[in-house]
Every structure is written in structure tokens, then in C-alpha cells.
Design a protein around this motif. Structure first.
Motif, PDB file in Angstrom:
ATOM      1  N   ALA A   1       0.823  -1.218   0.000  1.00  0.00           N
ATOM      2  CA  ALA A   1       0.000   0.000   0.000  1.00  0.00           C
ATOM      3  C   ALA A   1       0.854   1.263   0.000  1.00  0.00           C
ATOM      4  CB  ALA A   1      -0.928   0.005   1.206  1.00  0.00           C
TER       5      ALA A   1
ATOM      6  N   THR B   1       0.526   4.183  -2.688  1.00  0.00           N
ATOM      7  CA  THR B   1       0.189   5.540  -2.261  1.00  0.00           C
ATOM      8  C   THR B   1       1.237   6.530  -2.745  1.00  0.00           C
ATOM      9  OG1 THR B   1      -0.972   4.799  -0.294  1.00  0.00           O
ATOM     10  CG2 THR B   1      -0.098   7.041  -0.251  1.00  0.00           C
TER      11      THR B   1
ATOM     12  N   HIS C   1     -18.963   3.247  14.443  1.00  0.00           N
ATOM     13  CA  HIS C   1     -19.309   2.055  13.674  1.00  0.00           C
ATOM     14  C   HIS C   1     -20.102   2.423  12.423  1.00  0.00           C
ATOM     15  CE1 HIS C   1     -21.854  -1.546  12.826  1.00  0.00           C
ATOM     16  NE2 HIS C   1     -20.679  -2.108  12.872  1.00  0.00           N
TER      17      HIS C   1
ATOM     18  N   GLN D   1     -17.897   4.382   9.901  1.00  0.00           N
ATOM     19  CA  GLN D   1     -16.983   3.483   9.201  1.00  0.00           C
ATOM     20  C   GLN D   1     -17.688   2.677   8.132  1.00  0.00           C
ATOM     21  OE1 GLN D   1     -13.172   2.214  11.815  1.00  0.00           O
ATOM     22  NE2 GLN D   1     -14.784   0.732  11.525  1.00  0.00           N
ATOM     23  N   GLY D   2     -18.825   2.126   8.518  1.00  0.00           N
ATOM     24  CA  GLY D   2     -19.561   1.309   7.559  1.00  0.00           C
ATOM     25  C   GLY D   2     -19.927   2.125   6.337  1.00  0.00           C
TER      26      GLY D   2
ATOM     27  N   SER E   1     -16.889   2.896   4.214  1.00  0.00           N
ATOM     28  CA  SER E   1     -16.424   1.693   3.518  1.00  0.00           C
ATOM     29  C   SER E   1     -17.213   1.513   2.231  1.00  0.00           C
ATOM     30  CB  SER E   1     -16.630   0.446   4.386  1.00  0.00           C
ATOM     31  OG  SER E   1     -15.752   0.461   5.479  1.00  0.00           O
TER      32      SER E   1
ATOM     33  N   THR F   1     -11.134   3.922   3.233  1.00  0.00           N
ATOM     34  CA  THR F   1     -10.656   3.104   4.328  1.00  0.00           C
ATOM     35  C   THR F   1     -10.566   3.976   5.568  1.00  0.00           C
ATOM     36  OG1 THR F   1      -9.367   1.621   2.939  1.00  0.00           O
ATOM     37  CG2 THR F   1      -8.692   1.846   5.226  1.00  0.00           C
ATOM     38  N   VAL F   2     -11.311   3.591   6.576  1.00  0.00           N
ATOM     39  CA  VAL F   2     -11.295   4.376   7.803  1.00  0.00           C
ATOM     40  C   VAL F   2     -10.290   3.782   8.768  1.00  0.00           C
ATOM     41  CG1 VAL F   2     -12.632   5.163   9.771  1.00  0.00           C
ATOM     42  CG2 VAL F   2     -13.694   5.009   7.521  1.00  0.00           C
ATOM     43  N   VAL F   3      -9.494   4.642   9.299  1.00  0.00           N
ATOM     44  CA  VAL F   3      -8.457   4.191  10.206  1.00  0.00           C
ATOM     45  C   VAL F   3      -8.531   4.990  11.494  1.00  0.00           C
ATOM     46  CG1 VAL F   3      -6.010   4.639  10.537  1.00  0.00           C
ATOM     47  CG2 VAL F   3      -6.732   3.120   8.720  1.00  0.00           C
ATOM     48  N   GLN F   4      -8.639   4.277  12.597  1.00  0.00           N
ATOM     49  CA  GLN F   4      -8.580   4.956  13.894  1.00  0.00           C
ATOM     50  C   GLN F   4      -7.151   4.895  14.377  1.00  0.00           C
ATOM     51  OE1 GLN F   4     -12.293   2.790  15.470  1.00  0.00           O
ATOM     52  NE2 GLN F   4     -11.897   4.441  16.930  1.00  0.00           N
ATOM     53  N   TYR F   5      -6.624   6.051  14.593  1.00  0.00           N
ATOM     54  CA  TYR F   5      -5.198   6.166  14.861  1.00  0.00           C
ATOM     55  C   TYR F   5      -4.971   6.408  16.345  1.00  0.00           C
ATOM     56  CZ  TYR F   5      -0.431   7.912  14.176  1.00  0.00           C
ATOM     57  OH  TYR F   5       0.922   8.107  14.217  1.00  0.00           O
TER      58      TYR F   5
ATOM     59  N   LEU G   1       0.611  10.337   7.541  1.00  0.00           N
ATOM     60  CA  LEU G   1      -0.072   9.259   6.818  1.00  0.00           C
ATOM     61  C   LEU G   1      -0.758   9.766   5.555  1.00  0.00           C
ATOM     62  CD1 LEU G   1      -1.637   7.167   9.723  1.00  0.00           C
ATOM     63  CD2 LEU G   1       0.535   6.884   8.549  1.00  0.00           C
ATOM     64  N   ARG G   2      -0.752  11.066   5.353  1.00  0.00           N
ATOM     65  CA  ARG G   2      -1.366  11.664   4.166  1.00  0.00           C
ATOM     66  C   ARG G   2      -2.803  11.192   3.952  1.00  0.00           C
ATOM     67  NH1 ARG G   2       2.784  14.123   4.840  1.00  0.00           N
ATOM     68  NH2 ARG G   2       4.329  14.724   3.272  1.00  0.00           N
TER      69      ARG G   2
ATOM     70  N   ALA H   1       4.931   9.301   5.480  1.00  0.00           N
ATOM     71  CA  ALA H   1       5.105   8.000   6.130  1.00  0.00           C
ATOM     72  C   ALA H   1       5.252   6.869   5.124  1.00  0.00           C
ATOM     73  CB  ALA H   1       3.925   7.717   7.065  1.00  0.00           C
TER      74      ALA H   1
ATOM     75  N   VAL I   1      -0.732   2.136  16.898  1.00  0.00           N
ATOM     76  CA  VAL I   1      -1.845   1.202  16.780  1.00  0.00           C
ATOM     77  C   VAL I   1      -2.897   1.785  15.857  1.00  0.00           C
ATOM     78  CG1 VAL I   1      -3.677  -0.015  17.990  1.00  0.00           C
ATOM     79  CG2 VAL I   1      -1.454   0.306  19.072  1.00  0.00           C
ATOM     80  N   VAL I   2      -3.325   0.976  14.947  1.00  0.00           N
ATOM     81  CA  VAL I   2      -4.299   1.427  13.978  1.00  0.00           C
ATOM     82  C   VAL I   2      -5.470   0.451  13.940  1.00  0.00           C
ATOM     83  CG1 VAL I   2      -4.601   1.236  11.481  1.00  0.00           C
ATOM     84  CG2 VAL I   2      -3.014   2.908  12.408  1.00  0.00           C
ATOM     85  N   GLN I   3      -6.655   0.993  14.141  1.00  0.00           N
ATOM     86  CA  GLN I   3      -7.844   0.160  13.980  1.00  0.00           C
ATOM     87  C   GLN I   3      -8.354   0.345  12.571  1.00  0.00           C
ATOM     88  OE1 GLN I   3      -9.646   1.586  17.942  1.00  0.00           O
ATOM     89  NE2 GLN I   3     -10.857  -0.185  17.333  1.00  0.00           N
ATOM     90  N   TYR I   4      -8.427  -0.752  11.888  1.00  0.00           N
ATOM     91  CA  TYR I   4      -8.694  -0.704  10.474  1.00  0.00           C
ATOM     92  C   TYR I   4     -10.142  -1.105  10.215  1.00  0.00           C
ATOM     93  CZ  TYR I   4      -7.908  -1.695   5.514  1.00  0.00           C
ATOM     94  OH  TYR I   4      -7.936  -1.703   4.142  1.00  0.00           O
TER      95      TYR I   4
ATOM     96  N   THR J   1     -14.923  -3.274   7.188  1.00  0.00           N
ATOM     97  CA  THR J   1     -16.261  -3.823   7.000  1.00  0.00           C
ATOM     98  C   THR J   1     -16.445  -4.211   5.538  1.00  0.00           C
ATOM     99  OG1 THR J   1     -16.794  -1.880   8.311  1.00  0.00           O
ATOM    100  CG2 THR J   1     -18.575  -3.450   7.905  1.00  0.00           C
TER     101      THR J   1
ATOM    102  N   GLU K   1      -1.732  -5.390   3.012  1.00  0.00           N
ATOM    103  CA  GLU K   1      -1.256  -4.319   2.130  1.00  0.00           C
ATOM    104  C   GLU K   1      -0.579  -3.207   2.926  1.00  0.00           C
ATOM    105  OE1 GLU K   1      -4.098  -2.786  -0.573  1.00  0.00           O
ATOM    106  OE2 GLU K   1      -4.454  -4.716  -1.558  1.00  0.00           O
TER     107      GLU K   1
END
Lengths: 349, 349
Positions: A73, A77, A104, A107-108, A111, A116-120, A137-138, B73, B117-120, B123, B136
Motif C-alpha cells: 500500500a 500511495t 461504527h 466506518q460502515g 467503507s 478506508t477508515v483508520v482509527q489512529y 499518513l497523508r 510515512a 496502533v491502527v484500527q482498520y 467492514t 497491504e
DNA sequence: TTGAAAGCGCTACCAC
DNA sequence: GTGGTAGCGCTTTCAA
């Protein structure tokens, strides 16, 4: 003899520890399939502009599967110059049910729009340092529960390619699309409600847990503000989310002489209400109780818990807002009505 | 005249829409500071091996700040060949309090160990497709609430550079470090407890919400298993998390002829218990109720709610486990005791 | 229909 | 002390 020490790439070490096989790249796939890297790329991305013969396609796919090839990825990117990542920093506190549900849904919905949702998890960094970490992370868009980013941070994010920065919180931040969600208003509504019900000596619970000031501060301040200049009085009550803390608070309740309490949220309200009832304090006769967030549990308590409902934006609406902003950042965002806080009166107040 | 159409990079469009200024790179910083890109890199990364004069350092830093430079990054990861990202796919359902707390602790602990830590939010993808999507990003470690990944998926992740894959769930997956967390055991414990209390006609609540099968299935199956071959009987009860659904269930309660119920978790237990009480069913006299997860609210209900406590690993322990695995993937993981489920008996059973 | 090659932004090796 | 530069893996134009 300068060549002696040259390390042959991918050569297995002569002895010993199982050399971790290097990660396969598209070049490996190309080699195995007997084609060029370009062809691999075309096949695996189903490039429409180019026609690749069916046998070749099969060979490429077969080779990719055989090697367990997964595209990188970061490389993609880098090459593309942009990503479809929407970044959302994690809260500094464990998420409550309201926020979990919101995240939730958000994110859904995103998607489905192919983001792509990312919780950092950026615990530890504050303010603009955090913003810089996110910017590395751009991401194409950022959703920040504010406060947590200032105008500087927003500028950094945008300069780093974020097409939009959305803040979700009490204050608008220069340069960002603000979804105004004023916790002070929750406090105001609760206090005004209790006042209207004839209460004058009003306690406001402030969670003792660290990291909650972000929400509890405004709720307390709002309560104070609503009652400023009236004959009512606000008492700040620190309460940890434990039975012991609640029991201790209940024990000194008579001394406090309060006739109402805004308990921060429904969970703290439940905790406190139980402790008060156990101590013989009657709700709502002796003390009116109101929570916030309109959780299910409030409806299940007896007496049913009055609460302040705060209208979060729906995850889907917010997702489509983000999508539109990404597609045309130029569009002037229509100003947004702050999300209102409405009192839901039940039996506890 | 082949040159006419050449687009000059960074040239402002002659008219019209404000061209988004391109994202500044280290080359821009170098140019502005009058040094090479190498020097920029050394300065900004505080490279110890190289000595850079103080004036130069200052110039570089100044230039970086002036441009709002933030390193990319993806480029760094690509160059370095590895990242310090620990990836955790988000659950397909909104997180409950137990899991929220766990994730929060885990993140905090790993942040302190200098991981990100990344929550991806994946869904939509299932099984090995999801694993490919995670791969990826080339995370250095992956924590998956299993099921959600099979041996194939684990293999893909590892081949893509993940030093360790940890699963948190009922089943060990080939190639992954398993933290056994058996929801069936929760069901077994609950059912065995109810049986020991003399109950024989046992209902098991199964949430009607989609996506919960992952947890509810094993809990139901475990209950069935524990009572298999006894004189007790299990009845599956579908229940949505709404007052209406609970009232409907309570209304047909007499017809069901049950003397006990395992209510999936404490929240559903609270919902059902309230509906039963409102319908005149006495707890625990007419029906014993037990929940699970040992949430605070169970202690606050009256009667106090019996529950099954499930010992999650502490976020910090798990973080250090991940860290060790990343540093020496070779180390044979000592097999892990499954996390036990223990019944906490209170007054509802 | 396929291949060669440039270049995204960055770091680290080597030469000066 | 500082600069030149190769190359990480990928996509995409251009040529063949």
C-alpha cells in the motif's frame, strides 16, 4: 578483492536460522509468470485501457497466488500521490456506547463509499504534534473530535494533502469544517431543566477519571452559566466510576444539602442514583436526578431516568459530507446548525 | 513544436481556481535551506552517526517549519522496509464497554513502546480477503479478534512481513499466537450455574442484531453442551435490544414455562429483567437470570445481577507480548491457558 | 499485446 | 560536515 564481501540478495544464509523469506513483490510475480512488471500491474488492477490476453492473465494470477503476493500500500500511495484513507484519532478515553455506535456507522458508510477508515492511536501526542503525526499518513480526510486540534494543526493537515478536516466538538476551528457539538449546551439544558422543576441547590457530577475533562468541563461550565444570576447554586461533585466512590458521596449527601443533581451522563447517574437510594435518599422527592446521552439503561431504571439527549450526526450523513468535501474541496460548506441538546424528562426529575 | 504543451511543474494556472499548493517534500526544504536532501534527512531525524553544524541544523529546521513540512510515512516505510504499525481490525459490531476498555489499554501500552496502533475499518471484506487488505499496509503485528482469519490469512500476513499475528478468540489458528477466549465457556459456565441452582427449563437469549452471531453462537452452543445429557432443556430466545422486543418476550413468558435464563450479557440481562419485572415475573423466585461480562450495571441492579466474568488479558500484558514477539519472532510462544470464565453469583440466580 | 523505464519521497551508504 | 545517489515497490506513459 572487492567482490568477496558482496552480499548476494536473497541468497540463503549458508547455515542456520531460518531466513525469513523476503516479501514477494510484483517483480517476483513477473519473473515467475515470465512477463514484465507492467503486465502484472495491468492484470492485477484490471486495467481497462490495456488489453491483455487471457492466457497471460491466467499465468499472472496463478503466479501471484502461488507466491502469496500482496501489493504494498505504501508504494502504491507514494506512486499515486494520494490515498483513500480517512483518519480518525482515537479518543483519549475508552469510547462510550454513543460514540462506539457513531464510529461504527461512520466506518460502515465510508467503507461503502470505498474509503478506508483508520482509527489512529496517538495517545501521548498533543495538539499540533498529534496533527503532524496524522499528516504523515497523508489521509485524504480527517475527522477530529475537538478540541484536539487547532488552526495550526488544521493547516498542517491540509498542506499535507487532506482534502477536508472535520471537527466534531464545541468550537469551530479555522480552516476546518465544524460539526458543532456543544457539551456546554448539555449542561445548560440539564441545569435549566432542574431549575424549571423548582430545584435550587444543584450538584453537578464531574467524573474523577482522567481524560474526561474534555467533556465534563464544558458540561459543568454550561450548568454554571445557565444558573448564573439566578437564586440557584451549583456544587461540583467529583465522582469516580466505582461503587465505593458513589457510596462515599451518598454518605455525605445530607451535609451537602442538595435538591438536584446533574450526573454527567446516564451511567454516572445510574451509579449515583443507586447509591443515593441505598442511603435512603428518595428520587425524585428528595433529590431530582438527570443524566445525559439518553442511553437505553436510563429507560430501564426505576424511577426512569431523565436525561439530556444530544443529537449526534448520523454516521451515514457525515460520511456523505466527507465524500462530497473530498470530491470538491472548493465547495463552500454551508454553515451547520449546532447539534441541539434536548431534555427528555422521565420520572427522576 | 513539441515543447509547447509541456506542463511546467508547480506553475500556477494562468487563471482560475486556486491551484492546491503541492505538498512540500524534503527536497523543497533542502532547496529553501540551501542544503542537500541528505542533510535535511539527517537533521530532521537527529541522525547520531553524522555531525551537522549547528547553524545548518537551524537553517534546516527553520525551512521545514516555514514550509509546514511533514515527512511522508509511506515513503519512509517503503524505504525502511518495515513500519511500527500494529493493526487491529475493527469489530463488525459497535464495541461494548469491555472491549473498548481493552482496546484503550492496549493502545496506550503499545504507544508507550513506540508502536502505532491502527484500527482498520474493514467492514465488507471477509476472511482471507480481509487479511489481504490488512497485509497491504505491511503492519509489523496484527491482533485479530477471531474468528475472522484462517490459516491462509495468517500465512498471507506473515509473508507480508508481519512479525506476529495474535488471535483473540475461541480457536487457535495455525501459525498465529492464540489468546484463547472461549465464548462457549461463558455459555457452559452460565448453564452449569443455573443447573446447579436447581433450574431445568433454561432460556438462552440470542441477540437479534446482525453481526453478534460471532459471540452469541458460541455462548448458546456452550449452554447446550453443558446441559447435554441432563434432564434440563434449553430454549433459544431471540431478543432485540429494544424495550418493545423485551416486552414482547416478557408477554409470552408464561407460555414458555422457563425457570431460568442466560441473557447473553449484562446489558441484555438488564433489559430482559426489567421487562419481566414489569410483567409481574419475579426474579429470582420465578426465574433466575444470569448475564455475562461483569459490567458495572449488574452490580447496580436490584436484585443484583449474577454474571459470568470473562478474564480478558490486560492491555499492557498483551502489548508486551506483542513487543516481544516482534523483537524475536523465533521465540517459541509458551502455550497459553485459555482465559477462564467464572461465575459471579449475586442475587438474581 | 507487451516491455522498458521514469519517478513518487525518503534514507543511508559512500565519496569528497 | 555535506552532497550525490541508489533503490524501496508500484503505476503508467511511451515505444516497440
Amino acid at each position: 578483492m572487492p567482490y568477496v564481501m558482496v552480499q548476494i540478495p536473497n541468497a540463503p544464509a549458508p547455515t542456520m536460522p531460518p531466513v525469513p523469506r523476503p516479501v514477494p513483490t510484483s517483480a517476483d510475480v513477473a519473473r515467475l509468470a515470465g512477463v514484465s512488471r507492467a503486465t502484472v500491474s495491468y492484470v492485477l488492477n484490471n486495467a481497462g485501457a490495456v488489453r491483455i490476453s487471457e492466457p497471460t492473465r491466467r499465468r499472472v494470477r496463478q503466479a501471484a497466488k502461488e507466491l502469496g503476493y500482496v501489493p504494498h500500500a505504501a508504494a502504491r500511495t507514494l506512486r499515486a500521490g494520494h490515498s483513500r484513507m480517512v483518519l480518525m484519532p482515537t479518543l483519549p478515553v475508552p469510547a462510550g456506547p454513543l460514540y462506539s455506535q457513531f464510529v461504527h456507522d461512520f466506518q460502515g458508510a465510508l467503507s461503502r463509499l470505498d474509503y478506508t477508515v483508520v482509527q489512529y492511536g496517538a495517545t501521548g501526542l498533543r495538539g499540533d504534534d498529534a496533527a503532524r503525526a496524522w499528516a504523515e499518513l497523508r489521509p485524504v480526510a480527517v475527522l477530529v473530535p475537538s478540541p484536539g486540534v487547532g488552526p495550526e494543526g488544521v493547516a498542517v493537515l491540509k498542506r499535507s494533502g487532506a482534502r477536508t478536516v472535520v471537527t466534531l466538538g464545541p468550537e469551530a476551528v479555522e480552516g476546518a469544517r465544524a460539526l458543532l457539538l456543544d457539551h456546554a449546551d448539555v449542561g445548560r439544558s440539564a441545569a435549566a431543566h432542574l431549575y424549571a422543576r423548582g430545584r435550587r441547590r444543584i450538584g453537578v457530577v464531574v467524573p474523577a477519571e482522567r481524560g474526561m475533562e474534555m467533556f465534563s468541563g464544558p458540561r459543568l461550565a454550561g450548568s454554571r452559566e445557565a444558573l448564573h444570576g439566578t437564586d440557584a447554586h451549583v456544587t461540583e461533585l467529583s465522582l469516580a466510576y466505582t461503587e465505593e466512590s458513589a457510596a462515599a458521596l451518598a454518605a455525605r449527601w445530607p451535609a451537602l444539602g442538595l435538591d438536584a443533581v446533574f450526573a454527567y451522563n446516564d451511567e454516572y447517574a445510574m451509579l449515583l442514583m443507586r447509591a443515593l437510594q441505598d442511603a435512603g435518599v428518595r428520587v425524585p422527592e428528595d433529590v431530582a436526578v438527570i443524566g445525559a446521552d439518553d442511553l437505553m439503561l436510563g429507560r430501564l431504571l426505576r424511577p426512569r431516568l431523565s436525561t439530556v439527549r444530544i443529537a449526534l450526526p448520523s454516521g451515514r450523513d457525515l460520511a456523505s459530507l466527507v465524500d462530497r468535501a473530498v470530491r470538491s474541496p472548493a465547495a463552500v460548506p454551508e454553515p451547520h446548525e449546532p447539534f441541539g441538546a434536548t431534555v427528555v424528562q422521565r420520572d427522576s426529575s
